[in-house]
Design a protein around this motif. Structure first.
Motif, PDB file in Angstrom:
ATOM      1  N   VAL A  49     111.703  32.856 -20.414  1.00  0.00           N
ATOM      2  CA  VAL A  49     112.953  33.261 -21.051  1.00  0.00           C
ATOM      3  C   VAL A  49     114.096  33.317 -20.044  1.00  0.00           C
ATOM      4  O   VAL A  49     115.221  32.889 -20.317  1.00  0.00           O
ATOM      5  CB  VAL A  49     112.774  34.632 -21.746  1.00  0.00           C
ATOM      6  N   GLY A  50     113.802  33.833 -18.851  1.00  0.00           N
ATOM      7  CA  GLY A  50     114.855  33.995 -17.864  1.00  0.00           C
ATOM      8  C   GLY A  50     115.291  32.722 -17.196  1.00  0.00           C
ATOM      9  O   GLY A  50     116.402  32.652 -16.639  1.00  0.00           O
ATOM     10  N   GLN A  51     114.438  31.691 -17.224  1.00  0.00           N
ATOM     11  CA  GLN A  51     114.764  30.422 -16.573  1.00  0.00           C
ATOM     12  C   GLN A  51     115.169  30.633 -15.111  1.00  0.00           C
ATOM     13  O   GLN A  51     116.191  30.125 -14.643  1.00  0.00           O
ATOM     14  CB  GLN A  51     115.890  29.697 -17.341  1.00  0.00           C
ATOM     15  N   TYR A  52     114.356  31.409 -14.396  1.00  0.00           N
ATOM     16  CA  TYR A  52     114.651  31.681 -12.999  1.00  0.00           C
ATOM     17  C   TYR A  52     114.351  30.454 -12.134  1.00  0.00           C
ATOM     18  O   TYR A  52     113.411  29.699 -12.420  1.00  0.00           O
ATOM     19  CB  TYR A  52     113.811  32.853 -12.503  1.00  0.00           C
ATOM     20  N   PRO A  53     115.124  30.253 -11.075  1.00  0.00           N
ATOM     21  CA  PRO A  53     114.798  29.153 -10.161  1.00  0.00           C
ATOM     22  C   PRO A  53     113.497  29.440  -9.402  1.00  0.00           C
ATOM     23  O   PRO A  53     113.071  30.595  -9.292  1.00  0.00           O
ATOM     24  CB  PRO A  53     116.003  29.132  -9.203  1.00  0.00           C
ATOM     25  N   GLU A  54     112.863  28.392  -8.900  1.00  0.00           N
ATOM     26  CA  GLU A  54     111.564  28.543  -8.245  1.00  0.00           C
ATOM     27  C   GLU A  54     111.642  29.362  -6.962  1.00  0.00           C
ATOM     28  O   GLU A  54     110.621  29.868  -6.493  1.00  0.00           O
ATOM     29  CB  GLU A  54     110.967  27.169  -7.954  1.00  0.00           C
TER      30      GLU A  54
END
Length: 277
Positions: A49-54
């Motif tokens: 959901v957050g689409q955080y970067p790696e």
């Protein structure tokens, strides 16, 4: 008809009772994994959901792929073997030294009273606090890691052995002495069985403290081990290696505790009737 069929009623309930007990045992086994499954589900949902970067957070699938890759190349096995061999050597040395010292201190009431506060003081100064000083003495070597882990393990073992010896009723020893038993016989037949539950408790506490001290020492010493794995991944921002290493650290401790320490506790503490299930 009633008299003929009534004896069969209890026989029909036996398979149901046996089946229900098996189901309960299986359900209890599944319950152990529920918190872990819930944690992975929350982790997966937050990352999706957050689409955080790696460089901030990776998915559980990415961590799994990284662990499989490291294991297939033999890298993971090397890190694990370094940590496991270090904690194993430290545990053997700590037991070999700590138990006799605990017996010597516990067998003398004046020594026990005089050293109790000192042992509590050493317990308060964790092995991690010793790391800067030990690094100055031995450098960034495996010796530094081993010394810190042994210190963290041996203090609870000595203290709990002393407590266990002091807890043995004196009239047991007096009764055996009246029958002409030697001091060696007193130790093997009275003090050792009586103190064994406390010794196992000390070992379990020491293993918990020692495992944390081991990971911290490996982070600073950088001579291999799981602590070195996750701290080295920090420099290149490899979040998947860091999280995977954390999972392995917790998993390996559970394996050591459940397969080695807890069975030993069941054989000793439960034998003397003080283990509550």
């Amino acid at each position: 008809m009633t008299l003929a069929t009534s004896p069969r009623a209890p026989a029909r309930s036996l398979p149901l009772a046996a089946g229900s007990s098996v189901a309960v045992r299986r359900l209890s086994g599944v319950k152990i994994f529920i918190p872990f499954i819930a944690l992975v589900a929350v982790w997966w949902a937050v990352q999706a959901v957050g689409q955080y970067p790696e460089r901030v957070l990776v998915s559980p699938a990415r961590v799994w792929d990284t662990l499989v890759l490291l294991f297939s190349h033999g890298i993971l096995a090397e890190y694990i073997s370094t940590s496991m061999s270090m904690i194993g050597i430290a545990a053997v040395i700590s037991l070999a030294i700590g138990v006799p010292v605990g017996f010597l201190v516990g067998s003398n009431r004046y020594a026990a009273r005089g050293l109790e506060s000192f042992l509590r003081f050493l317990q308060g100064v964790s092995g991690i606090a010793w790391l800067p000083l030990v690094i100055i003495w031995f450098g960034f070597t495996h010796t530094t890691t081993l010394v810190v882990v042994i210190y963290t393990l041996i203090v609870p073992i000595i203290f709990n052995t002393m407590v266990g010896v002091r807890a043995v009723p004196e009239y047991y020893a007096l009764a055996l002495r009246s029958l002409g038993a030697s001091r060696v016989r007193l130790i093997t037949d009275v003090y050792l069985p009586g103190a064994l539950p406390s010794i196992v408790v000390g070992l379990r506490l020491g293993m918990g403290y020692g495992w944390r001290a081991l990971i911290a020492a490996e982070m600073l010493v950088r001579q291999g081990g799981l602590g070195d794995l996750i701290f080295g991944a920090r420099t290149s921002g490899q979040i998947d290696r860091i999280i995977g290493g954390m999972i392995l650290i917790g998993t390996l401790y559970i394996i050591v505790d459940r397969l080695l320490v807890q069975p030993l506790e069941n054989l000793t503490v439960a034998r003397w009737g003080v283990l509550r299930k």
